[in-house]
Write a protein that holds these residues in place. Structure first.
Motif, PDB file in Angstrom:
ATOM      1  N   ARG A  29      49.470  -9.688  20.844  1.00 24.92           N
ATOM      2  CA  ARG A  29      49.469  -8.339  20.239  1.00 24.92           C
ATOM      3  C   ARG A  29      48.184  -8.093  19.447  1.00 24.92           C
ATOM      4  O   ARG A  29      47.589  -7.020  19.540  1.00 24.92           O
ATOM      5  CB  ARG A  29      50.687  -8.157  19.325  1.00 24.92           C
ATOM      6  CG  ARG A  29      51.958  -7.825  20.066  1.00 24.92           C
ATOM      7  CD  ARG A  29      53.066  -7.357  19.125  1.00 24.92           C
ATOM      8  NE  ARG A  29      53.418  -8.348  18.118  1.00 24.92           N
ATOM      9  CZ  ARG A  29      54.266  -9.355  18.313  1.00 24.92           C
ATOM     10  NH1 ARG A  29      54.861  -9.500  19.477  1.00 24.92           N
ATOM     11  NH2 ARG A  29      54.546 -10.194  17.343  1.00 24.92           N
ATOM     12  N   ARG A  30      47.774  -9.082  18.676  1.00 22.22           N
ATOM     13  CA  ARG A  30      46.553  -8.908  17.873  1.00 22.22           C
ATOM     14  C   ARG A  30      45.322  -8.746  18.760  1.00 22.22           C
ATOM     15  O   ARG A  30      44.469  -7.893  18.498  1.00 22.22           O
ATOM     16  CB  ARG A  30      46.373 -10.080  16.918  1.00 22.22           C
ATOM     17  CG  ARG A  30      47.419 -10.063  15.808  1.00 22.22           C
ATOM     18  CD  ARG A  30      47.165 -11.077  14.746  1.00 22.22           C
ATOM     19  NE  ARG A  30      45.940 -10.743  14.028  1.00 22.22           N
ATOM     20  CZ  ARG A  30      45.222 -11.639  13.368  1.00 22.22           C
ATOM     21  NH1 ARG A  30      45.586 -12.893  13.326  1.00 22.22           N
ATOM     22  NH2 ARG A  30      44.112 -11.277  12.746  1.00 22.22           N
ATOM     23  N   LEU A  31      45.227  -9.557  19.795  1.00 17.78           N
ATOM     24  CA  LEU A  31      44.071  -9.459  20.690  1.00 17.78           C
ATOM     25  C   LEU A  31      44.075  -8.138  21.451  1.00 17.78           C
ATOM     26  O   LEU A  31      43.016  -7.531  21.652  1.00 17.78           O
ATOM     27  CB  LEU A  31      44.042 -10.640  21.664  1.00 17.78           C
ATOM     28  CG  LEU A  31      43.705 -12.001  21.049  1.00 17.78           C
ATOM     29  CD1 LEU A  31      43.896 -13.098  22.079  1.00 17.78           C
ATOM     30  CD2 LEU A  31      42.284 -12.010  20.499  1.00 17.78           C
ATOM     31  N   PRO A  37      37.736  -9.064  14.947  1.00 13.70           N
ATOM     32  CA  PRO A  37      36.324  -9.407  15.146  1.00 13.70           C
ATOM     33  C   PRO A  37      36.169 -10.506  16.211  1.00 13.70           C
ATOM     34  O   PRO A  37      37.095 -11.295  16.440  1.00 13.70           O
ATOM     35  CB  PRO A  37      35.877  -9.925  13.778  1.00 13.70           C
ATOM     36  CG  PRO A  37      36.888  -9.444  12.806  1.00 13.70           C
ATOM     37  CD  PRO A  37      38.169  -9.279  13.574  1.00 13.70           C
ATOM     38  N   LEU A  38      35.011 -10.555  16.824  1.00 14.38           N
ATOM     39  CA  LEU A  38      34.762 -11.471  17.934  1.00 14.38           C
ATOM     40  C   LEU A  38      35.055 -12.928  17.580  1.00 14.38           C
ATOM     41  O   LEU A  38      35.757 -13.611  18.328  1.00 14.38           O
ATOM     42  CB  LEU A  38      33.314 -11.337  18.424  1.00 14.38           C
ATOM     43  CG  LEU A  38      32.922 -12.276  19.580  1.00 14.38           C
ATOM     44  CD1 LEU A  38      33.794 -12.013  20.793  1.00 14.38           C
ATOM     45  CD2 LEU A  38      31.461 -12.109  19.904  1.00 14.38           C
ATOM     46  N   ASP A  39      34.543 -13.421  16.468  1.00 16.72           N
ATOM     47  CA  ASP A  39      34.759 -14.826  16.109  1.00 16.72           C
ATOM     48  C   ASP A  39      36.247 -15.131  15.945  1.00 16.72           C
ATOM     49  O   ASP A  39      36.733 -16.168  16.389  1.00 16.72           O
ATOM     50  CB  ASP A  39      34.007 -15.192  14.829  1.00 16.72           C
ATOM     51  CG  ASP A  39      32.503 -15.290  15.050  1.00 16.72           C
ATOM     52  OD1 ASP A  39      32.083 -15.424  16.216  1.00 16.72           O
ATOM     53  OD2 ASP A  39      31.755 -15.236  14.055  1.00 16.72           O
ATOM     54  N   LEU A  44      41.598 -17.043  17.965  1.00 17.28           N
ATOM     55  CA  LEU A  44      42.951 -16.665  18.382  1.00 17.28           C
ATOM     56  C   LEU A  44      43.193 -17.044  19.839  1.00 17.28           C
ATOM     57  O   LEU A  44      44.267 -17.542  20.188  1.00 17.28           O
ATOM     58  CB  LEU A  44      43.180 -15.165  18.188  1.00 17.28           C
ATOM     59  CG  LEU A  44      43.393 -14.698  16.754  1.00 17.28           C
ATOM     60  CD1 LEU A  44      43.360 -13.173  16.688  1.00 17.28           C
ATOM     61  CD2 LEU A  44      44.702 -15.232  16.203  1.00 17.28           C
ATOM     62  N   TYR A  45      42.208 -16.803  20.680  1.00 16.14           N
ATOM     63  CA  TYR A  45      42.347 -17.144  22.096  1.00 16.14           C
ATOM     64  C   TYR A  45      42.555 -18.647  22.263  1.00 16.14           C
ATOM     65  O   TYR A  45      43.433 -19.089  23.029  1.00 16.14           O
ATOM     66  CB  TYR A  45      41.120 -16.692  22.891  1.00 16.14           C
ATOM     67  CG  TYR A  45      41.229 -17.030  24.352  1.00 16.14           C
ATOM     68  CD1 TYR A  45      41.893 -16.182  25.226  1.00 16.14           C
ATOM     69  CD2 TYR A  45      40.708 -18.213  24.853  1.00 16.14           C
ATOM     70  CE1 TYR A  45      42.023 -16.504  26.575  1.00 16.14           C
ATOM     71  CE2 TYR A  45      40.838 -18.540  26.191  1.00 16.14           C
ATOM     72  CZ  TYR A  45      41.492 -17.686  27.047  1.00 16.14           C
ATOM     73  OH  TYR A  45      41.628 -18.016  28.362  1.00 16.14           O
TER      74      TYR A  45
END
Length: 86
Positions: A29-31, A37-39, A44-45
């Motif tokens: 959900r967050r992604l 932010p990218l970092d 998260l990934y």
């Protein structure tokens, strides 16, 4: 749990299947929101991949323990075969 830095989150192997799945759903959900932010997205990934792997392994272990009972014409159990062995 999802708002904690990756270093403060529990090891996926210590979570129950349900906890790992909820954490993975939260990460997705967050992604998908696009507001990360990218970092943080990369962190998260990485965490999500570890959780996905843990969930997959737990499901495979559960499937390996499930057996299909074989019955004779009268319905009496005559044996068992591994799950998915048709």
């Amino acid at each position: 749990m999802a708002d904690q830095p990756a270093s403060a989150q529990p090891d996926p192997s210590t979570l129950s299947f349900e906890e790992a799945l909820r954490a993975l759903e939260s990460i997705v959900r967050r992604l998908e929101s696009g507001d990360v932010p990218l970092d943080e997205s990369i962190s998260l990934y990485t965490r999500g991949e570890a959780l996905r792997k843990q969930c997959t392994e737990r499901l495979q272990d559960a499937e390996a323990r499930i057996q299909k009972l074989t019955l004779d014409g009268s319905g009496a159990v005559t044996g068992a075969q591994s799950f998915g062995a048709d």
